[in-house]
Write a protein that holds these residues in place. Structure first.
Motif, PDB file in Angstrom:
ATOM      1  N   GLY A  93       0.817  -1.207   0.000  1.00  0.00           N
ATOM      2  CA  GLY A  93       0.000   0.000   0.000  1.00  0.00           C
ATOM      3  C   GLY A  93       0.848   1.253   0.000  1.00  0.00           C
ATOM      4  O   GLY A  93       0.660   2.156  -0.822  1.00  0.00           O
ATOM      5  N   LYS A  94       1.818   1.322   0.908  1.00  0.00           N
ATOM      6  CA  LYS A  94       2.692   2.500   0.961  1.00  0.00           C
ATOM      7  C   LYS A  94       3.587   2.573  -0.268  1.00  0.00           C
ATOM      8  O   LYS A  94       3.837   3.661  -0.801  1.00  0.00           O
ATOM      9  CB  LYS A  94       3.535   2.456   2.238  1.00  0.00           C
ATOM     10  CG  LYS A  94       4.396   3.685   2.444  1.00  0.00           C
ATOM     11  CD  LYS A  94       4.591   4.027   3.901  1.00  0.00           C
ATOM     12  CE  LYS A  94       3.370   4.675   4.507  1.00  0.00           C
ATOM     13  NZ  LYS A  94       3.609   5.217   5.862  1.00  0.00           N
ATOM     14  N   ALA A  95       4.061   1.403  -0.736  1.00  0.00           N
ATOM     15  CA  ALA A  95       4.909   1.385  -1.932  1.00  0.00           C
ATOM     16  C   ALA A  95       4.140   1.893  -3.147  1.00  0.00           C
ATOM     17  O   ALA A  95       4.676   2.636  -3.976  1.00  0.00           O
ATOM     18  CB  ALA A  95       5.429  -0.026  -2.188  1.00  0.00           C
ATOM     19  N   SER A  96       2.872   1.521  -3.251  1.00  0.00           N
ATOM     20  CA  SER A  96       2.046   1.989  -4.364  1.00  0.00           C
ATOM     21  C   SER A  96       1.836   3.495  -4.291  1.00  0.00           C
ATOM     22  O   SER A  96       1.884   4.197  -5.309  1.00  0.00           O
ATOM     23  CB  SER A  96       0.695   1.271  -4.338  1.00  0.00           C
ATOM     24  OG  SER A  96      -0.146   1.733  -5.366  1.00  0.00           O
ATOM     25  N   GLY A  97       1.629   4.018  -3.069  1.00  0.00           N
ATOM     26  CA  GLY A  97       1.483   5.459  -2.906  1.00  0.00           C
ATOM     27  C   GLY A  97       2.733   6.214  -3.309  1.00  0.00           C
ATOM     28  O   GLY A  97       2.664   7.258  -3.943  1.00  0.00           O
ATOM     29  N   ILE A  98       3.900   5.679  -2.932  1.00  0.00           N
ATOM     30  CA  ILE A  98       5.166   6.315  -3.313  1.00  0.00           C
ATOM     31  C   ILE A  98       5.331   6.306  -4.821  1.00  0.00           C
ATOM     32  O   ILE A  98       5.764   7.297  -5.422  1.00  0.00           O
ATOM     33  CB  ILE A  98       6.345   5.601  -2.626  1.00  0.00           C
ATOM     34  CG1 ILE A  98       6.289   5.816  -1.108  1.00  0.00           C
ATOM     35  CG2 ILE A  98       7.680   6.090  -3.186  1.00  0.00           C
ATOM     36  CD1 ILE A  98       7.270   4.974  -0.332  1.00  0.00           C
ATOM     37  N   ASN A  99       4.981   5.183  -5.454  1.00  0.00           N
ATOM     38  CA  ASN A  99       5.105   5.097  -6.903  1.00  0.00           C
ATOM     39  C   ASN A  99       4.169   6.076  -7.601  1.00  0.00           C
ATOM     40  O   ASN A  99       4.542   6.701  -8.599  1.00  0.00           O
ATOM     41  CB  ASN A  99       4.827   3.666  -7.360  1.00  0.00           C
ATOM     42  CG  ASN A  99       5.141   3.448  -8.821  1.00  0.00           C
ATOM     43  OD1 ASN A  99       4.262   3.211  -9.640  1.00  0.00           O
ATOM     44  ND2 ASN A  99       6.413   3.517  -9.183  1.00  0.00           N
ATOM     45  N   TYR A 100       2.962   6.227  -7.060  1.00  0.00           N
ATOM     46  CA  TYR A 100       2.018   7.176  -7.651  1.00  0.00           C
ATOM     47  C   TYR A 100       2.508   8.607  -7.444  1.00  0.00           C
ATOM     48  O   TYR A 100       2.357   9.466  -8.318  1.00  0.00           O
ATOM     49  CB  TYR A 100       0.632   6.999  -7.033  1.00  0.00           C
ATOM     50  CG  TYR A 100      -0.485   7.364  -7.980  1.00  0.00           C
ATOM     51  CD1 TYR A 100      -0.862   8.689  -8.161  1.00  0.00           C
ATOM     52  CD2 TYR A 100      -1.156   6.397  -8.715  1.00  0.00           C
ATOM     53  CE1 TYR A 100      -1.874   9.039  -9.034  1.00  0.00           C
ATOM     54  CE2 TYR A 100      -2.163   6.733  -9.587  1.00  0.00           C
ATOM     55  CZ  TYR A 100      -2.523   8.056  -9.745  1.00  0.00           C
ATOM     56  OH  TYR A 100      -3.514   8.399 -10.613  1.00  0.00           O
ATOM     57  N   MET A 101       3.120   8.887  -6.286  1.00  0.00           N
ATOM     58  CA  MET A 101       3.693  10.207  -6.043  1.00  0.00           C
ATOM     59  C   MET A 101       4.824  10.486  -7.024  1.00  0.00           C
ATOM     60  O   MET A 101       4.940  11.605  -7.556  1.00  0.00           O
ATOM     61  CB  MET A 101       4.196  10.301  -4.603  1.00  0.00           C
ATOM     62  CG  MET A 101       4.685  11.688  -4.217  1.00  0.00           C
ATOM     63  SD  MET A 101       5.043  11.864  -2.448  1.00  0.00           S
ATOM     64  CE  MET A 101       6.551  10.918  -2.338  1.00  0.00           C
ATOM     65  N   SER A 102       5.649   9.469  -7.310  1.00  0.00           N
ATOM     66  CA  SER A 102       6.728   9.631  -8.296  1.00  0.00           C
ATOM     67  C   SER A 102       6.157   9.949  -9.673  1.00  0.00           C
ATOM     68  O   SER A 102       6.700  10.784 -10.401  1.00  0.00           O
ATOM     69  CB  SER A 102       7.559   8.341  -8.371  1.00  0.00           C
ATOM     70  OG  SER A 102       8.160   8.047  -7.137  1.00  0.00           O
TER      71      SER A 102
END
Length: 454
Positions: free
Chosen positions: A361-370
């Motif tokens: 979940g957090k990894a997906s959020g970071i990727n979307y932020m990137s």
């Protein structure tokens, strides 16, 4: 599980509503991210603004989206995901009405920032609405859909919670301030001068804020961006690839839409139609690319796709003169669109496969932020290149700026291609577990240990 359980008819109906309402919200957000591109020339004429204000209508949305997505997830875990989802949907709906009513550029930019909290159809729908009615209706269309979705969400979506993590508001403030400062400097540099006190000071301030953000995330117990995740090579390089790839895509689409209307005089609908090969290919190619990557590995599909994206943009940058047939440019955009379709499903998968399941979940959020930050920086950089070589005054001057600006987007795509070659197909190195929270103690309870908060 009975009639009211997940396996019964009631559970199936509820699952259908959950899928339908969340898909509606995603469609509204994704559509809004692209629909504006074909309406910008009409907005520019009505609001009497220049290139700087036009790009801020895109970048304000992207910055707010990037900074808010991880915080919104944490708020959902703490206060209830249905509650935060509904509040966000209501904010987006109200902001859409504010965009439609905006009498000037500053108010439009402010409303677009609030919105930042259907990709394929976006330019075509935006063109049709802008040409058939006016550009205000690309925002009004969200309002009735949003009102209905909010009412149905409150009634039909179940409430759920997650781990009650601390909100990293300091991290949000530092990264947002740093990004805004650097983007502001890039936007203003050609007008004020790259060595002017304004630009030097703003760039320095942005860099200091981003360094402070990294330092803060490294010491806080529950960061919005856990830096230890970047210890996995596939995660770190995958997010760098996402940043570069998304930047090339967003900025390239923005530039082509402006070239078609400002330089070639195409209507908003004609522009949307000519952009369909670029935006619609993922609907056809992406599922096939995903299946192919399962068989031969993700890296070959990623690298091939990003190479095609680079090649399509280079083609347009070299041949995009006013005498070039639109058919040739559409073919070049088709090549780029096929490339995007191959990269879009494989790069995020490589990123998420590098982390443990409980951290996806957090990894997906970071990727979307990137992804969003990549678009923001690329639009700022490409616009700076455009302003250094051309302006919106005449068709020739627009093309003079467009070609080097799109070449800059091609350069970002090439960098994404190079970084993708370093992404391994395997899961990646183990990521070290986080240090225990200073506010937790472990006590023996006979069967093991149990964390207790002070």
């Amino acid at each position: 599980m009975g009639e009211f359980g997940p396996a019964g008819p009631a559970g199936g109906r509820r699952l259908g509503w959950i899928l339908g309402l969340t898909s509606t919200a995603y469609f509204m957000v994704a559509l809004d991210a692209t629909v504006v591109s074909t309406a910008l020339p009409r907005m520019q004429a009505d609001l009497h603004v220049g290139l700087t204000s036009l790009q801020w209508t895109l970048n304000s949305y992207g910055i707010a989206f990037a900074a808010g997505i991880i915080t919104a997830a944490a708020l959902g875990d703490r206060f209830g995901r249905r509650l935060i989802f509904t509040i966000g949907l209501a904010l987006f709906t109200v902001a859409s009405a504010a965009c439609a009513l905006a009498p000037n550029a500053p108010e439009l930019i402010a409303a677009r920032t609030v919105q930042g909290l259907a990709v394929a159809a976006g330019p075509l729908i935006g063109g049709g609405v802008t040409q058939g009615i006016n550009w205000h209706w690309i925002f009004w269309v969200n309002v009735p859909i949003g009102v209905a979705a909010v009412a149905l969400s409150l009634r039909l979506l179940p409430e759920s919670h997650g781990a009650r993590e601390r909100l990293d508001l300091t991290g949000v403030g530092l990264v947002t301030g740093g990004v805004v400062a650097i983007v502001w400097a890039l936007v203003r540099a050609n007008q004020s001068g790259w060595t002017s006190p304004e630009i030097v000071t703003t760039l320095t301030a942005g860099a200091v804020l981003l360094v402070a953000f990294v330092a803060w995330e490294n010491r806080v117990s529950q960061p919005m961006v856990p830096l230890r995740l970047f210890g996995a090579r596939a995660f770190a390089i995958g997010n760098a690839t996402t940043f570069l790839m998304s930047g090339a895509i967003f900025a390239g689409a923005y530039l082509v839409a402006e070239e078609f209307q400002f330089a070639r005089g195409y209507s908003p609908v004609s522009t949307g139609l000519r952009l369909l090969p670029f935006f619609a290919m993922p609907m056809v190619i992406s599922p096939l690319a995903g299946a192919l990557s399962d068989k031969i590995g993700r890296r070959p599909v990623m690298v091939t796709g990003l190479t095609l994206l680079s090649g399509g943009f280079i083609w347009v940058a070299l041949r995009g003169s006013l005498t070039t047939s639109w058919v040739e440019l559409t073919l070049a955009l088709l090549v780029a669109g096929i490339g995007i379709s191959m990269a879009l499903p494989t790069v995020p998968t490589a990123v998420l496969n590098a982390v443990a399941p409980h951290e996806m979940g957090k990894a997906s959020g970071i990727n979307y932020m990137s992804q969003r930050l990549g678009g923001v920086f690329a639009i700022a950089i490409s616009t700076a290149v455009f302003a250094a070589n051309g302006h919106l005054g005449t068709p020739t001057s627009v093309t003079d700026g467009f070609k080097p600006a799109l070449a800059a987007c091609a350069g970002l795509a090439l960098l994404a291609t190079l970084s993708a070659t370093a992404i391994t197909s395997r899961t990646g190195e183990p990521i070290p577990e986080p240090e225990p929270d200073a506010h937790e103690l472990s006590i023996a309870d006979g069967a093991g240990t149990q964390p207790v908060r002070r």
